[in-house]
Motif scaffolding. Sequence first.
Motif, short mmCIF file in Angstrom:
data_model
loop_
_atom_site.label_atom_id
_atom_site.label_comp_id
_atom_site.label_asym_id
_atom_site.label_seq_id
_atom_site.Cartn_x
_atom_site.Cartn_y
_atom_site.Cartn_z
N ARG A 280 23.43 49.50 47.70
CA ARG A 280 22.71 50.25 48.67
C ARG A 280 23.50 49.99 49.85
O ARG A 280 24.33 49.04 50.10
CB ARG A 280 21.29 49.76 48.99
CG ARG A 280 20.24 50.07 47.93
CD ARG A 280 18.74 49.54 48.40
NE ARG A 280 17.63 49.92 47.50
CZ ARG A 280 17.07 51.09 47.37
NH1 ARG A 280 17.46 52.16 48.32
NH2 ARG A 280 16.30 51.33 46.40
N ALA A 281 23.51 51.19 50.67
CA ALA A 281 24.23 51.35 51.99
C ALA A 281 24.00 49.98 52.73
O ALA A 281 22.98 49.86 52.93
CB ALA A 281 24.06 52.47 52.55
N GLY A 282 24.89 49.07 53.30
CA GLY A 282 25.02 48.12 54.19
C GLY A 282 24.96 46.95 53.37
O GLY A 282 24.80 45.84 54.13
N GLU A 283 24.78 47.07 52.04
CA GLU A 283 24.69 45.53 51.28
C GLU A 283 26.05 45.01 51.04
O GLU A 283 27.07 45.82 51.36
CB GLU A 283 24.04 46.10 49.90
CG GLU A 283 22.68 46.06 49.82
CD GLU A 283 22.08 46.51 48.56
OE1 GLU A 283 20.73 46.04 48.57
OE2 GLU A 283 22.63 46.76 47.62
N ARG A 284 26.11 43.99 50.95
CA ARG A 284 27.26 43.15 50.85
C ARG A 284 27.59 42.84 49.31
O ARG A 284 26.68 42.25 48.64
CB ARG A 284 27.52 42.05 51.82
CG ARG A 284 28.75 41.07 51.68
CD ARG A 284 28.86 40.12 52.85
NE ARG A 284 30.12 39.65 53.22
CZ ARG A 284 31.15 40.13 53.61
NH1 ARG A 284 31.04 41.29 54.38
NH2 ARG A 284 32.35 39.91 53.90
N ALA A 285 28.86 42.97 48.77
CA ALA A 285 29.13 42.83 47.38
C ALA A 285 30.55 41.87 47.38
O ALA A 285 31.28 41.97 48.04
CB ALA A 285 29.33 44.16 46.64
N ARG A 286 30.37 40.96 46.49
CA ARG A 286 31.37 40.10 45.95
C ARG A 286 32.10 40.55 44.63
O ARG A 286 31.19 40.44 43.59
CB ARG A 286 31.21 38.57 46.05
CG ARG A 286 32.09 37.70 45.81
CD ARG A 286 31.76 36.14 45.94
NE ARG A 286 31.34 35.88 47.22
CZ ARG A 286 30.25 35.36 47.71
NH1 ARG A 286 29.25 34.81 46.66
NH2 ARG A 286 29.78 34.95 48.93
N PHE A 287 33.40 40.65 44.47
CA PHE A 287 33.83 41.08 43.37
C PHE A 287 34.85 40.03 43.01
O PHE A 287 35.72 39.86 43.64
CB PHE A 287 34.71 42.27 43.11
CG PHE A 287 33.72 43.47 43.75
CD1 PHE A 287 33.35 44.36 42.61
CD2 PHE A 287 33.35 43.78 44.92
CE1 PHE A 287 32.65 45.80 42.64
CE2 PHE A 287 32.56 45.07 44.96
CZ PHE A 287 32.17 45.92 43.95
N TRP A 288 34.18 39.11 41.74
CA TRP A 288 35.19 38.24 41.17
C TRP A 288 36.23 39.04 40.24
O TRP A 288 35.61 39.77 39.42
CB TRP A 288 34.43 37.03 40.56
CG TRP A 288 33.57 36.38 41.29
CD1 TRP A 288 32.35 36.59 41.68
CD2 TRP A 288 34.18 34.89 41.86
NE1 TRP A 288 31.92 35.52 42.26
CE2 TRP A 288 32.69 34.67 42.55
CE3 TRP A 288 35.01 34.34 41.83
CZ2 TRP A 288 32.78 33.35 43.24
CZ3 TRP A 288 35.01 33.08 42.55
CH2 TRP A 288 34.15 32.63 43.24
N VAL A 289 37.60 38.74 40.26
CA VAL A 289 38.46 39.68 39.52
C VAL A 289 39.35 38.59 38.78
O VAL A 289 39.92 37.58 39.47
CB VAL A 289 39.15 40.47 40.26
CG1 VAL A 289 40.40 41.26 39.19
CG2 VAL A 289 38.28 41.48 40.95
N VAL A 290 39.40 38.77 37.41
CA VAL A 290 40.58 37.79 36.63
C VAL A 290 41.41 38.81 35.74
O VAL A 290 40.89 39.75 35.28
CB VAL A 290 39.91 36.82 35.79
CG1 VAL A 290 40.83 36.27 34.67
CG2 VAL A 290 38.95 35.98 36.34
N ALA A 291 42.70 38.46 36.03
CA ALA A 291 43.54 39.44 35.35
C ALA A 291 44.03 38.53 34.03
O ALA A 291 45.00 37.59 33.89
CB ALA A 291 44.98 39.43 36.25
N ALA A 292 43.40 39.13 32.90
CA ALA A 292 43.80 38.44 31.57
C ALA A 292 44.97 38.99 30.94
O ALA A 292 45.30 38.25 30.15
CB ALA A 292 42.53 38.87 30.64
N GLY A 293 45.38 40.14 31.27
CA GLY A 293 46.90 40.47 30.71
C GLY A 293 46.77 40.97 29.34
O GLY A 293 45.65 41.83 29.15
N PRO A 294 47.40 40.74 28.31
CA PRO A 294 48.44 39.50 28.37
C PRO A 294 49.69 39.92 29.10
O PRO A 294 50.38 38.85 29.27
CB PRO A 294 48.45 39.12 26.67
CG PRO A 294 48.17 40.45 26.21
CD PRO A 294 47.10 41.23 26.94
N GLY A 295 49.82 40.80 29.32
CA GLY A 295 51.17 41.30 30.05
C GLY A 295 51.13 41.89 31.25
O GLY A 295 52.05 41.46 32.24
N ASP A 296 50.17 42.32 31.74
CA ASP A 296 50.04 43.02 33.16
C ASP A 296 49.09 42.48 34.24
O ASP A 296 47.89 41.94 33.58
CB ASP A 296 49.75 44.57 33.00
CG ASP A 296 50.67 45.35 32.30
OD1 ASP A 296 51.91 44.91 32.52
OD2 ASP A 296 50.45 46.40 31.60
#
Length: 867
Positions: free
Chosen positions: A776-792
């Motif tokens: 919803r508008a005004g809500e705060r979001a946290r995005f956990w990101v992991v780069a698994a690759g295997p190459g990029d």
Amino acid sequence: MSSQVDHPAPTDARHPGGLEKSDLKGRQLRAHSVVAVWVGLALVAAGAQQTLPVARWLAVHLFLLGAATTAVMVWSEHFAVALLHARRPDERRSDARLAAVNLAVLGVLIGVWLDRPVLAGAGCVLLVAALAAHLVVLVRMGRGALGGRLAPVVGFYRAAAAALIVGAVLGGLIATGHAGPRYYAGLRLAHIHVTLLGWIGLPVLGTLFMLWPTVLGVRMMERTPRVARWVLVLTGGGLLTAVVALVAGRRWPTVAGVMAYAVGTVLMTALLARTIRRRRPVSAAAAWMLGAAAGWLCAGVAADAGVLAARPLAEAGEDVTLLVPVVIVGFVAQVLMGALTYLLPIVLTGGPRERAALRAVLELGWPARFVALNGGVALLALPLPDPVGTVGLLLAAGAGAAFLALLVRVLVRRGGCAGERPSSRRPVLLGTAGGAVLIVLAVLVANSGGGTDHPADASRAGGNGAAVTRTVDVTLAGIRIRPGRIDVTAGTELRLKVTNKDAQRHDLKVEGGPATPLLSPGQSRTLDLGPVTATRTAWCTLPGHRAAGMTMDIVVRNSTDDMAGMHDGPTAVTDDSGPDLSAGFSPGWKPRDAALAPAPAGTVHRIELHAVRRTIEVAPGVRQQMWTFGGTAPGPVLHGRVGDVFEVTLVNDDPAMGHGIDFHAGSLSPDRAMRTVSPGQRLVYRFRAERAGAWLYHCSTAPMLQHMGNGMYGAVVIDLPGLPKVDHEYVLVSSELYLGTPGSAAQVAKMRQGTPDAWVFNGVAAQYAKAPLRARAGERARFWVVAAGPGDGIAFHIVGTVFDTVYEEGAYLLQPGGPGGSQVLGLAPAQGGFVETTFPAAGHYSFIDHDMRHAEAGAMGMVEVSQ
């Protein structure tokens, strides 16, 4: 006022080497007859380009590779003799080289037109050989020659020959498919630049230093030789820099090289402008055309530099291509007409009266032709709607056709003059020209139906009134056709809705059936194939595209085959064209839940992971066998706090191979914990999470590239102490997707070459584009990101937001309260972190890997924000 010196005359009554002027007339007559043939064929192809997509390529190459190349070969040798005061090369060998060039051009054109890569490649090899011989002759002329003040101009001719050798090699790589889709765009731009600005541009620039004052009837300026040397350094060096940079994919060195070339053209044009005197020129028509041509060259090169500077090389190709007709017509064609208007009467006649008579023929109606030609070029250059561009093309073509008619009239008149030595002593050139006419016209006639949108009669044979009708969306982009394969039952009425989603133009031709016209970016056309009863292939007909892999298979199976659920269920992709991201997922498909589940209570977390093979829908309508932890790829997300202990039991349920596991979140000796366990065995992996962050885990068994590339990876999230709560927490694991049989030679080759079929979030291409995350508008979001690759790695970005919190690899890079913000979370393979943002208003916020190759090939999703 600067002093002036005389310029050399274009011809003498008798040339070094003993070649009489009558011999020269015969050779010029034969050579320019060939030029006239190529120009005529180019006009025919240009008139057909609205219905025959390849005709546009054919028209350009008939003119540049056929007509212009023949003219450059003849005149560069002729002027080199005059400027160096050297002996004229052996006439028979010169004719043989010219015949070999024309034969090579014929092979290239027919090979590309009929999609015969071997023939096109052989033509390129012959062309390189003939040009190398021509270059050797030009170099040898300078040895022991007397030379003259304008001897440096011959350097332009030598550089031009070297440029076309490079252009022929690049063109051969493109036409035969050896460029490949990854390097196609750069090689194509390099081919355009080295051919147009090198082979054509350089000799014209050099010749103008001598020809311009001759046409004006004035003396050459003393500074001309010095300026010529500087112009050669700037244009030749700049072109070399630009071509090397284009092949390497380097944008700014390319711009620098083109700018250096532009400076050289401006320097030359400034010198030409200073040469103008207030007197009537020897040929007003030639003077006006040569002057306008120099202006169009300067404008074209400047526009080229601007396009390359404004856009990445991968996106600039189509805009550069749009400049090509402007430079070809405004510069090359106009120089050719201006030069021939002045020079042909000189070399074909013996006295001033005859010369004036022939020049009067070539100058008939020249003001109207000049206005039509340059007005047409202006209309082509302006960003106006399509009908205006067509009018410009017609004006320019009309002016060219009118000059061609006058040129033929002059050649016929001189060919029949009494007293001239017969020119049939060596008919090889006229024979080549005649063969070119017959063969290319036969090709045009045989393929004249290729632009229709109606299926051939054969495609309807065997149909019946009860046939099933099926419409398939087909997209053209990135030297790929998606889907790469369509399976249908025999007798199905098949329609293809073809859409060009690329930055350059494409078409689609169905074997034995219809073809689209050339589609501009965003254009669509529907092809009705009728009842399909036999397997066939479809492809883009533009030169080199089919050979580079831009094809699609339409596979017909009998209704008795195992086709149950084929139209409703997913289809396995067996080629390397990549998934069709515009298609829909199968009925019953569900996206992977990206929400991060709360960390379980307690400080010890016991998890059992089974290494097992599963068939998973990894892209819309595409199922792939994956090697998994826990039956999903990626494996389940493990969530805990600093100090928690994880006790993971790995059970190997894969009957064919061993597996292991490596948790980056723990610190321990790998000797036993990460060992490979055989099928049916298990091991217990115990580690304490002593550091916060987003961590990767993956299979530890060699070859890890294959195990990870087939899905054996996952994420571990360890919360930071005191991490504030937010409205939403998501986990996104980025990785590459390699289709095909796991462990097969074809799949492993793609892994080693780094050419995945798609890039994905949480294992499935474009899944969150079809099933958006919600907030919803005004809500705060946290995005956990992991780069698994295997190459990029990944450059994680959310369109329409700014990150106020960035945590990367164990450290805050940005926290709320400061004046700064962030746009991307950049992670190398095996790295992790999180970002936070607040959605300001309702709308659709795309999240992507900002490497656009990855985003456009699946690494994309959406957050749907409501009020």
